[in-house]
Design an enzyme around this catalytic site. Structure first.
Site, PDB file in Angstrom:
ATOM      1  N   THR A  98      -4.164 -72.750  36.532  1.00  0.00           N
ATOM      2  CA  THR A  98      -5.031 -73.913  35.993  1.00  0.00           C
ATOM      3  C   THR A  98      -6.226 -74.314  36.784  1.00  0.00           C
ATOM      4  O   THR A  98      -5.759 -75.000  38.073  1.00  0.00           O
ATOM      5  CB  THR A  98      -4.125 -75.206  35.572  1.00  0.00           C
ATOM      6  OG1 THR A  98      -3.229 -74.734  34.539  1.00  0.00           O
ATOM      7  CG2 THR A  98      -5.088 -76.201  34.997  1.00  0.00           C
ATOM      8  N   LYS A 173      -7.356 -75.817  28.024  1.00  0.00           N
ATOM      9  CA  LYS A 173      -6.023 -76.434  28.910  1.00  0.00           C
ATOM     10  C   LYS A 173      -6.303 -77.706  29.501  1.00  0.00           C
ATOM     11  O   LYS A 173      -5.411 -78.834  29.473  1.00  0.00           O
ATOM     12  CB  LYS A 173      -5.699 -75.512  30.331  1.00  0.00           C
ATOM     13  CG  LYS A 173      -4.764 -75.979  31.234  1.00  0.00           C
ATOM     14  CD  LYS A 173      -3.359 -75.837  30.494  1.00  0.00           C
ATOM     15  CE  LYS A 173      -2.432 -76.607  31.429  1.00  0.00           C
ATOM     16  NZ  LYS A 173      -1.827 -75.721  32.522  1.00  0.00           N
ATOM     17  N   LYS A 241      -4.268 -83.022  40.022  1.00  0.00           N
ATOM     18  CA  LYS A 241      -5.382 -81.889  40.366  1.00  0.00           C
ATOM     19  C   LYS A 241      -5.855 -81.511  38.984  1.00  0.00           C
ATOM     20  O   LYS A 241      -7.318 -81.389  38.964  1.00  0.00           O
ATOM     21  CB  LYS A 241      -4.475 -80.673  40.931  1.00  0.00           C
ATOM     22  CG  LYS A 241      -5.608 -79.338  41.146  1.00  0.00           C
ATOM     23  CD  LYS A 241      -5.577 -78.584  40.112  1.00  0.00           C
ATOM     24  CE  LYS A 241      -4.187 -77.604  40.131  1.00  0.00           C
ATOM     25  NZ  LYS A 241      -4.283 -76.614  39.013  1.00  0.00           N
TER      26      LYS A 241
END
Length: 293
Positions: A98, A173, A241
């Site tokens: 990711t 995502k 994050k």
């Protein structure tokens, strides 16, 4: 059977690489920054391990990676001894990290210059999804490259879809993480409210879980949340994050994410409580803190 490399054997990458070997039947070589873990994987699954990403990628048809962030991804691809230096012509690099859409587009162009394909393919489904081989994989890239890569990705997935051109997998995502943040905060507030109102949480959940409030988080996390157990999956540090990537991208594109920005700060509160490695459902803990604590 294809010759495959997998770079990064964290909680997600370790079982994903295993499925490529056992379910996919591929010849798999792994690389991990900590060699002990690569040795353990090779012993468990009967594959090979390499000492550098370049060594792992040599002569491979497909090279997968699942590392920490943009900088980690650049290091294992275009850094010293990076995989891109050893990619054979027409090989495909599949990135399950990711990361940002910007780094996906950067590496897509770098791969193309070498006559190779690149797919950004972040995953959703958590550690359990990786272990059970039922991840959702959201891809960005060229249709012909995706068509060649999909059978290999299917080894650890229940859904593999092409979302659009390079970077679209990462953007999808981000949409996923935005939804999760809002849903977990809502579930946390609901459980907290039920407790404060003197209701039995299990009875409340049994009433609302079959209606419009239903979610994966409700089905899989309410019970552990009520018990104050927060070691069942995706960590707060990782979510922060990811939300940081979402918020930066929103700033770049002009999108407005007020709730996401607020919940990101709630996760910062959890980190300050020492919960950086707790799973994301630990948002409940900040609501249960005594006022003023």
């Amino acid at each position: 059977m294809a010759k495959v490399a997998f770079i990064g054997l964290g909680v997600m990458g370790y079982p994903m690489a295993g499925h490529l070997k056992t379910k996919g039947g591929h010849d798999v070589t792994v690389y991990n920054r900590t060699t002990d873990k690569a040795e353990k994987w090779a012993t468990e699954f009967g594959g090979q391990y390499a000492s550098t990403p370049a060594e792992a990628a040599k002569d491979c048809d497909f090279v997968f990676a699942c590392v920490g962030n943009d900088d980690d991804l650049r290091a294992v691809t275009i850094g010293p001894d990076g995989a891109f230096s050893a990619l054979k012509s027409d090989a495909i690099f599949i990135d399950n990290t990711t990361a940002s859409a910007a780094v996906a587009r950067e590496l897509y162009l770098a791969a193309k210059e070498k006559g190779c394909g690149f797919i950004d393919a972040p995953v959703s489904g958590g550690q359990a999804g990786a272990e059970n081989g039922v991840l959702t994989v959201m891809c960005g890239g060229d249709q012909d490259v995706f068509d060649r890569a999909k059978p290999a990705i299917d080894s650890f997935a229940k859904f593999v879809g092409l979302m659009g051109e390079s970077g679209a997998g990462q953007l999808t995502k981000m949409c996923n993480q935005i939804c999760i943040a809002g849903i977990v905060q809502g579930l946390s507030e609901s459980i907290h409210f039920a407790k404060q109102a003197g209701l039995d949480v299990a009875t409340v959940i049994s009433a609302i879980r079959g209606g419009a409030a239903q979610s994966w988080q409700m089905e899989n996390r309410w019970e552990t949340m009520e018990k104050g157990k927060f070691d069942y999956g995706f960590a707060v540090d990782w979510m922060r994050k990811d939300l940081g990537i979402c918020l930066k991208t929103a700033n770049d594109t002009g999108a407005r994410l007020p709730a996401t920005a607020l919940i990101d700060q709630f996760y910062a509160d959890v980190q300050e409580m020492g919960g950086g490695r707790w799973d994301t459902s630990s948002l409940l803990t900040r609501l249960e803190k005594p006022k003023g604590a």
